[in-house]
Design a protein around this motif. Structure first.
Motif, PDB file in Angstrom:
ATOM      1  N   TYR A   1       0.803  -1.211   0.000  1.00  0.00           N
ATOM      2  CA  TYR A   1       0.000   0.000   0.000  1.00  0.00           C
ATOM      3  C   TYR A   1       0.844   1.272   0.000  1.00  0.00           C
ATOM      4  O   TYR A   1       0.349   2.356   0.278  1.00  0.00           O
ATOM      5  N   GLY A   2       2.133   1.109  -0.319  1.00  0.00           N
ATOM      6  CA  GLY A   2       2.989   2.277  -0.528  1.00  0.00           C
ATOM      7  C   GLY A   2       3.620   2.888   0.704  1.00  0.00           C
ATOM      8  O   GLY A   2       4.052   4.036   0.670  1.00  0.00           O
ATOM      9  N   PHE A   3       3.722   2.131   1.798  1.00  0.00           N
ATOM     10  CA  PHE A   3       4.346   2.660   3.008  1.00  0.00           C
ATOM     11  C   PHE A   3       5.784   2.186   3.110  1.00  0.00           C
ATOM     12  O   PHE A   3       6.097   1.041   2.788  1.00  0.00           O
ATOM     13  N   ASP A   4       6.662   3.035   3.580  1.00  0.00           N
ATOM     14  CA  ASP A   4       8.087   2.768   3.682  1.00  0.00           C
ATOM     15  C   ASP A   4       8.431   2.313   5.095  1.00  0.00           C
ATOM     16  O   ASP A   4       8.384   3.106   6.033  1.00  0.00           O
ATOM     17  N   CYS A   5       8.805   1.061   5.241  1.00  0.00           N
ATOM     18  CA  CYS A   5       9.091   0.513   6.572  1.00  0.00           C
ATOM     19  C   CYS A   5      10.490   0.847   7.069  1.00  0.00           C
ATOM     20  O   CYS A   5      10.892   0.391   8.132  1.00  0.00           O
ATOM     21  N   ASP A   6      11.231   1.629   6.320  1.00  0.00           N
ATOM     22  CA  ASP A   6      12.537   2.074   6.792  1.00  0.00           C
ATOM     23  C   ASP A   6      12.408   3.236   7.766  1.00  0.00           C
ATOM     24  O   ASP A   6      13.351   3.577   8.465  1.00  0.00           O
ATOM     25  N   LYS A   7      11.228   3.829   7.806  1.00  0.00           N
ATOM     26  CA  LYS A   7      11.002   4.969   8.690  1.00  0.00           C
ATOM     27  C   LYS A   7      10.592   4.488  10.074  1.00  0.00           C
ATOM     28  O   LYS A   7       9.831   3.538  10.211  1.00  0.00           O
ATOM     29  N   LYS A   8      11.093   5.172  11.102  1.00  0.00           N
ATOM     30  CA  LYS A   8      10.810   4.819  12.492  1.00  0.00           C
ATOM     31  C   LYS A   8       9.306   4.766  12.756  1.00  0.00           C
ATOM     32  O   LYS A   8       8.805   3.832  13.375  1.00  0.00           O
ATOM     33  N   GLU A   9       8.590   5.775  12.257  1.00  0.00           N
ATOM     34  CA  GLU A   9       7.154   5.823  12.548  1.00  0.00           C
ATOM     35  C   GLU A   9       6.382   4.671  11.902  1.00  0.00           C
ATOM     36  O   GLU A   9       5.390   4.198  12.450  1.00  0.00           O
ATOM     37  N   GLU A  10       6.841   4.193  10.757  1.00  0.00           N
ATOM     38  CA  GLU A  10       6.164   3.059  10.112  1.00  0.00           C
ATOM     39  C   GLU A  10       6.471   1.754  10.846  1.00  0.00           C
ATOM     40  O   GLU A  10       5.608   0.882  10.942  1.00  0.00           O
ATOM     41  N   ARG A  11       7.677   1.610  11.361  1.00  0.00           N
ATOM     42  CA  ARG A  11       8.006   0.426  12.163  1.00  0.00           C
ATOM     43  C   ARG A  11       7.177   0.436  13.452  1.00  0.00           C
ATOM     44  O   ARG A  11       6.656  -0.596  13.877  1.00  0.00           O
ATOM     45  N   TYR A  12       7.054   1.606  14.061  1.00  0.00           N
ATOM     46  CA  TYR A  12       6.238   1.774  15.259  1.00  0.00           C
ATOM     47  C   TYR A  12       4.796   1.365  14.958  1.00  0.00           C
ATOM     48  O   TYR A  12       4.173   0.617  15.721  1.00  0.00           O
ATOM     49  N   PHE A  13       4.269   1.863  13.844  1.00  0.00           N
ATOM     50  CA  PHE A  13       2.899   1.547  13.433  1.00  0.00           C
ATOM     51  C   PHE A  13       2.747   0.041  13.208  1.00  0.00           C
ATOM     52  O   PHE A  13       1.760  -0.564  13.644  1.00  0.00           O
ATOM     53  N   GLY A  14       3.718  -0.588  12.544  1.00  0.00           N
ATOM     54  CA  GLY A  14       3.671  -2.031  12.301  1.00  0.00           C
ATOM     55  C   GLY A  14       3.641  -2.829  13.592  1.00  0.00           C
ATOM     56  O   GLY A  14       2.904  -3.818  13.719  1.00  0.00           O
ATOM     57  N   LEU A  15       4.432  -2.413  14.579  1.00  0.00           N
ATOM     58  CA  LEU A  15       4.427  -3.093  15.877  1.00  0.00           C
ATOM     59  C   LEU A  15       3.069  -2.958  16.563  1.00  0.00           C
ATOM     60  O   LEU A  15       2.578  -3.906  17.186  1.00  0.00           O
ATOM     61  N   LYS A  16       2.439  -1.791  16.441  1.00  0.00           N
ATOM     62  CA  LYS A  16       1.110  -1.597  17.023  1.00  0.00           C
ATOM     63  C   LYS A  16       0.093  -2.519  16.332  1.00  0.00           C
ATOM     64  O   LYS A  16      -0.801  -3.053  16.987  1.00  0.00           O
ATOM     65  N   LEU A  17       0.247  -2.709  15.012  1.00  0.00           N
ATOM     66  CA  LEU A  17      -0.658  -3.610  14.297  1.00  0.00           C
ATOM     67  C   LEU A  17      -0.514  -5.045  14.800  1.00  0.00           C
ATOM     68  O   LEU A  17      -1.518  -5.748  14.995  1.00  0.00           O
ATOM     69  N   ILE A  18       0.723  -5.487  14.996  1.00  0.00           N
ATOM     70  CA  ILE A  18       0.949  -6.845  15.507  1.00  0.00           C
ATOM     71  C   ILE A  18       0.330  -6.987  16.895  1.00  0.00           C
ATOM     72  O   ILE A  18      -0.354  -7.974  17.188  1.00  0.00           O
ATOM     73  N   GLU A  19       0.547  -5.994  17.738  1.00  0.00           N
ATOM     74  CA  GLU A  19      -0.034  -6.012  19.082  1.00  0.00           C
ATOM     75  C   GLU A  19      -1.555  -6.118  19.006  1.00  0.00           C
ATOM     76  O   GLU A  19      -2.169  -6.969  19.667  1.00  0.00           O
ATOM     77  N   GLY A  20      -2.167  -5.276  18.194  1.00  0.00           N
ATOM     78  CA  GLY A  20      -3.625  -5.284  18.076  1.00  0.00           C
ATOM     79  C   GLY A  20      -4.173  -6.589  17.536  1.00  0.00           C
ATOM     80  O   GLY A  20      -5.222  -7.067  17.979  1.00  0.00           O
TER      81      GLY A  20
END
Length: 172
Positions: free
Chosen positions: A75-94
């Motif tokens: 969906y066009g998001f860059d996982c090299d950015k801190k905020e996207e990694r943070y968001f990804g971790l929140k998704l796993i948690e949820g």
């Protein structure tokens, strides 16, 4: 690679936000998740067959992160950015929670998305979120990994890898 291929689909969607191009973008991501699901199932079943549970955790964690990152790339998001990694971790948690606890994380995810969109990411503590996500993931998987440590019967515990993987990537 996958990034170049997904860039093409993302470009087509951005250029023409039609239902057809959205389906193309989704189908590409779904095909990747199907392949990764098969690999994850095999990766969980083999150690389970041999009665190896705990050593499987780092490999499975890598599969989970890869699945979330590939979903983001779709969906066009860059996982090299801190905020996207943070968001990804929140998704796993949820994904690994249920009921009111999950709803609280969903609200937090929505708030996080708004903060990312506004460029206000200073409050994101990646290390704290990593610890929180790790805790939730380990609590959800400890019984399955214990069962996976029993030879032959462990295949059932290994099958949980597939269930958890699909739950997480579907939530993402």
């Amino acid at each position: 690679g996958i990034e170049a291929e997904l860039d093409v689909y993302t470009y087509l969607f951005e250029k023409n936000k039609s239902k057809r191009n959205w389906k193309r973008l989704n189908s590409k991501g779904n095909r990747r998740r199907l392949i990764d699901s098969a690999v994850t199932a095999f990766e969980g079943a083999l150690p389970g067959l041999l009665g190896i549970g705990l050593p499987d955790i780092p490999l499975f964690t890598a599969f989970i992160l890869r699945g979330v990152y590939e979903t983001a790339l779709t969906y066009g998001f860059d996982c090299d950015k801190k905020e996207e990694r943070y968001f990804g971790l929140k998704l796993i948690e949820g994904a690994m929670l249920s009921g009111e606890a999950q709803q609280a994380v969903v609200r937090s995810i929505k708030r996080t998305a708004r903060l990312i969109a506004a460029g206000d990411t200073d409050s994101f503590d990646l290390d704290a979120q990593l610890r929180k996500t790790s805790q939730v993931l380990s609590e959800a998987m400890i019984a399955a990994k214990f069962i996976q440590g029993i030879p032959l019967v462990g295949v059932v515990g290994g099958a949980y890898n597939l269930t958890a993987y699909r739950r997480i990537t579907g939530f993402a």
